[in-house]
Enzyme design. Structure first.
Site, PDB file in Angstrom:
ATOM      1  N   HIS A 123       0.771  -1.165  -0.076  1.00 59.70           N
ATOM      2  CA  HIS A 123      -0.081  -0.050  -0.062  1.00 59.70           C
ATOM      3  C   HIS A 123       0.872   1.125  -0.063  1.00 59.70           C
ATOM      4  O   HIS A 123       2.001   1.271   0.588  1.00 59.70           O
ATOM      5  CB  HIS A 123      -0.884  -0.047   1.316  1.00 59.70           C
ATOM      6  CG  HIS A 123      -2.054   0.918   1.354  1.00 59.70           C
ATOM      7  ND1 HIS A 123      -1.488   2.208   1.661  1.00 59.70           N
ATOM      8  CD2 HIS A 123      -3.383   0.969   1.081  1.00 59.70           C
ATOM      9  CE1 HIS A 123      -2.934   2.987   1.666  1.00 59.70           C
ATOM     10  NE2 HIS A 123      -3.863   2.055   1.217  1.00 59.70           N
ATOM     11  N   ASP A 200       2.955  -3.968   8.229  1.00 65.75           N
ATOM     12  CA  ASP A 200       1.711  -3.604   7.741  1.00 65.75           C
ATOM     13  C   ASP A 200       0.512  -4.215   8.183  1.00 65.75           C
ATOM     14  O   ASP A 200       0.271  -5.238   7.400  1.00 65.75           O
ATOM     15  CB  ASP A 200       1.565  -2.923   6.551  1.00 65.75           C
ATOM     16  CG  ASP A 200       0.426  -2.278   6.249  1.00 65.75           C
ATOM     17  OD1 ASP A 200      -0.411  -2.077   6.930  1.00 65.75           O
ATOM     18  OD2 ASP A 200       0.403  -1.476   5.080  1.00 65.75           O
ATOM     19  N   GLN A 203      -4.708  -4.637   7.395  1.00 66.00           N
ATOM     20  CA  GLN A 203      -5.581  -5.544   6.950  1.00 66.00           C
ATOM     21  C   GLN A 203      -5.905  -6.675   7.981  1.00 66.00           C
ATOM     22  O   GLN A 203      -7.054  -7.150   8.142  1.00 66.00           O
ATOM     23  CB  GLN A 203      -5.580  -6.194   5.432  1.00 66.00           C
ATOM     24  CG  GLN A 203      -5.645  -5.144   4.470  1.00 66.00           C
ATOM     25  CD  GLN A 203      -6.994  -4.690   4.353  1.00 66.00           C
ATOM     26  OE1 GLN A 203      -8.167  -5.200   4.542  1.00 66.00           O
ATOM     27  NE2 GLN A 203      -7.295  -3.193   4.012  1.00 66.00           N
ATOM     28  N   LYS A 226     -10.962  -0.138  10.623  1.00 66.57           N
ATOM     29  CA  LYS A 226     -10.900  -1.214   9.971  1.00 66.57           C
ATOM     30  C   LYS A 226     -11.570  -2.309  10.956  1.00 66.57           C
ATOM     31  O   LYS A 226     -11.747  -3.541  10.468  1.00 66.57           O
ATOM     32  CB  LYS A 226      -9.781  -1.547   9.060  1.00 66.57           C
ATOM     33  CG  LYS A 226      -9.338  -0.801   8.224  1.00 66.57           C
ATOM     34  CD  LYS A 226      -7.954  -1.074   7.366  1.00 66.57           C
ATOM     35  CE  LYS A 226      -7.557  -0.130   6.466  1.00 66.57           C
ATOM     36  NZ  LYS A 226      -8.245   0.333   5.253  1.00 66.57           N
ATOM     37  N   CYS A 366      -4.798   2.197  -3.933  1.00 70.54           N
ATOM     38  CA  CYS A 366      -3.405   2.802  -3.450  1.00 70.54           C
ATOM     39  C   CYS A 366      -2.317   1.764  -3.451  1.00 70.54           C
ATOM     40  O   CYS A 366      -1.356   1.592  -2.829  1.00 70.54           O
ATOM     41  CB  CYS A 366      -3.708   3.067  -1.977  1.00 70.54           C
ATOM     42  SG  CYS A 366      -4.638   4.410  -1.617  1.00 70.54           S
TER      43      CYS A 366
END
Length: 413
Positions: A123, A200, A203, A226, A366
């Protein structure tokens, strides 16, 4: 197993209709999840009954707000099995968390010629900050490629992560394809050469049960919005000993110990890295989100998403003219399905589905370098969560049949 039909009743917005008069079918959870009533009511309660600034007031309201805020830090630490509560830093989101590492750790530890290893499907939030740092420090960016099935290609890992590598920063789960990557070999290789590891988790944090101590990462970044929580709240986990060595990134109130006209000393963790008045209501709202997720169970959420994803892939593959992206191995997939419709631009697909009440994400997500590698302008992305039902997938498929029918008539004219 969870009951998505029952859970959907907890989310007011999922029981509304779109401007076209259709029932809302929300399939953009990779961008942001919806909020249950408990989170909405908990945030409202703070503003209506508990509102005060934190860490500074000696009056009851301020002390109570501080207690709620700090209890969320402890709850977050426990939820992710972090090293300790001091290792949880609240930010505005995953983007700010990664930028904090780039500025506070990276500027002090990355030198000319050092290597920063990413992947080709990161991303932009886990790409642009490292581009900026590499440009400033004259460092070298290197990239882990992906295979045709969109998993990381680890065959050349020893040549990518070398003794010159100071940091490896990769995502655990792709926001484009939902691929859940095997990051353990990457972490092990980084340890062999003495490199730090940032994951990261924007998600993966909302879909998988995360054990930060067991994972043995140096940094882990994610966002509350999220995970059923409010927007404007992010978390950076960092190993305590690393955070202790990091200088502040932002200066201001609450991150100081003493201030003189020409110099200052800084507060202990976590305050040192949390300058200014934070998003107090958002953090407290996140506490209610964590309670909700704990009650449902992250393992149950993941199992449900695998079932919904399998159903969606099966239905879409039957249609013809649909190209699917991502691995066929469901054990390596989260609740995301990316696809393109032959002869139809993704933006047209998204607009026509919107008329049917179906909300999906279209575009490059992105991840422009990944789209460029695939030689496409973007994809259509349907992303699922704990409240997604098979009927939601059926609505997506029915909408796509209409899209194909309309464009087929146009093509014949």
């Amino acid at each position: 197993m969870l009951d998505p039909y029952q859970l959907k009743l907890d989310f007011p917005i999922l029981n509304t209709r779109t401007p076209s008069g259709k029932a809302l079918v929300y399939l953009d959870n990779a961008a942001s999840s919806q909020k249950p009533s408990s989170v909405i009511e908990g945030t409202t309660k703070y503003y209506s009954q508990e509102n005060a600034n934190i860490h500074r007031g000696i009056y009851h309201l301020s002390q109570h707000a501080t207690e709620l805020y700090e209890k969320t830090r402890i709850k977050t630490s426990n939820f992710f099995r972090a090293q300790c509560a001091k290792a949880i830093i609240f930010t505005r989101g995953t983007t700010e968390s990664i930028n904090l590492v780039a500025q506070a750790w990276g500027r002090n530890n990355i030198q000319a010629g050092d290597e920063i290893v990413l992947s080709v499907q990161e991303h932009h939030s886990n790409l642009v900050p490292w581009q900026m740092l590499a440009l400033e420090k004259k460092a070298v960016l290197k990239f882990i490629p992906i295979k045709a099935d969109t998993t990381y290609d680890l065959s050349g890992l020893k040549n990518i992560i070398t003794r010159k590598t100071k940091l490896v920063a990769v995502s655990q789960m792709s926001n484009v394809t939902g691929t859940i990557h095997d990051i353990l070999p990457i972490i092990e290789r980084a340890r062999q050469v003495g490199a730090k590891v940032l994951i990261d988790g924007a998600q993966s944090s909302s879909h998988l049960k995360i054990d930060l101590v067991g994972m043995d990462v140096d940094f882990f970044a994610f966002s509350a919005h999220k995970m059923l929580g409010p927007t404007g709240v992010g978390v950076l986990f960092g190993k305590e000993e690393i955070l202790e060595e990091m200088p502040p990134w932002l200066g201001g109130g609450d991150m100081i110990e003493t201030v003189n006209l020409e110099s200052s000393t800084y507060a202990n963790l976590p305050a040192k890295l949390e300058a200014g008045t934070p998003n107090i209501a958002g953090v407290i709202g996140f506490s209610y989100a964590l309670d909700y997720l704990s009650k449902v169970g992250m393992e149950n959420i993941h199992s449900h998403e695998q079932e919904i994803t399998a159903y969606a892939l099966e239905e879409l593959s039957r249609m013809g003219g649909i190209k699917l992206y991502g691995t066929d191995d469901l054990s390596q997939r989260g609740g995301v399905v990316s696809f393109t419709v032959e002869g139809v631009h993704p933006h047209d697909v998204g607009s026509m589905l919107d008329e049917e009440g179906v909300a999906i994400r279209v575009g490059h997500h992105c991840c422009q370098p990944l789209m460029r590698e695939w030689s496409i302008p973007g994809t259509c992305r349907a992303s699922f969560y704990l409240y997604t039902t098979k009927e939601d997938v059926d609505a997506l498929v029915a909408g796509l049949h209409k899209v194909k029918a309309i464009f087929s008539r146009v093509a014949r004219k």
